[in-house]
Design an enzyme around this catalytic site. Structure first.
Site, PDB file in Angstrom:
ATOM      1  N   SER A  48    -129.225  65.945 135.367  1.00 15.77           N
ATOM      2  CA  SER A  48    -128.546  66.933 136.218  1.00 15.77           C
ATOM      3  C   SER A  48    -128.572  68.315 135.566  1.00 15.77           C
ATOM      4  CB  SER A  48    -127.096  66.535 136.535  1.00 15.77           C
ATOM      5  OG  SER A  48    -127.080  65.432 137.369  1.00 15.77           O
ATOM      6  N   HIS A  49    -129.728  68.705 135.162  1.00 17.38           N
ATOM      7  CA  HIS A  49    -129.879  70.037 134.602  1.00 17.38           C
ATOM      8  C   HIS A  49    -131.354  70.427 134.633  1.00 17.38           C
ATOM      9  CE1 HIS A  49    -130.301  67.431 130.910  1.00 17.38           C
ATOM     10  NE2 HIS A  49    -131.405  68.155 130.835  1.00 17.38           N
TER      11      HIS A  49
END
Ligand code: T46
Length: 133
Positions: A48-49
């Site tokens: 999630s980045h």
């Protein structure tokens, strides 16, 4: 999409297999950092980045997991499930790592030291960074 699968050279004999990747030959950066993830659970996703500048090569040496790679326009899924696969991820690629098996061992080779400032952890910010909005 700023990613590609690399071919790991495998040397096999009756003793087993030996896999090789060489910096500046098989991928285009020098390695400054190695980190690894283990004791994982399919209940918990990682990632999630995106990274602003970091380049990485990821190997799943045991078990399996899926990378959902997103350049802000398209998403593609890469399954890492054997030590002969290596995934190069360039900068500005959002990634979700999911379905990590409990025996997953994920090793990452990176072209720079850890810096939290170098992460984009907000998806809307990621879209702005790549000029999507
Ligand atoms: C990536 C995927 C595949 C450090 O202090 N130094 C480090 O070198 C790293 C990688 C992490 N950390 C700290 C930062 C967090 O407090 O370790 C904690 C967990 O990191 P993160 O939540 O970023 O872990 P993942 O599994 O979501 O992502 C990691 C890498 O950060 C990232 O570069 O692409 O593995």
């Amino acid at each position: 999409m700023n990613y590609k699968m690399l071919s790991v050279r495998i040397f096999s004999d009756e003793r087993g297999n030996l896999g090789v990747l060489e910096a500046l030959k098989d991928f285009s950066f020098e390695i400054k950092r190695v980190y690894y993830i283990f004791n994982t659970s399919p209940k918990f996703d990682r990632g999630s980045h995106a990274h602003k500048e970091l380049e990485q090569v990821v190997l799943c040496l045991n078990g399996s997991c899926e990378f959902v790679l997103d350049d802000g326009f398209n998403k593609e899924i890469v399954t890492l499930d054997c030590p002969t696969k290596a995934l190069y991820i360039g900068k500005n690629m959002w990634r979700e790592i999911r379905n990590l098996s409990e025996d997953c061992i994920l090793v990452t080779l990176a072209n720079d030291y850890y810096s939290e400032d170098e992460y984009i952890r907000d998806y809307q910010q990621f879209l702005k960074t790549i000029g999507r909005f």
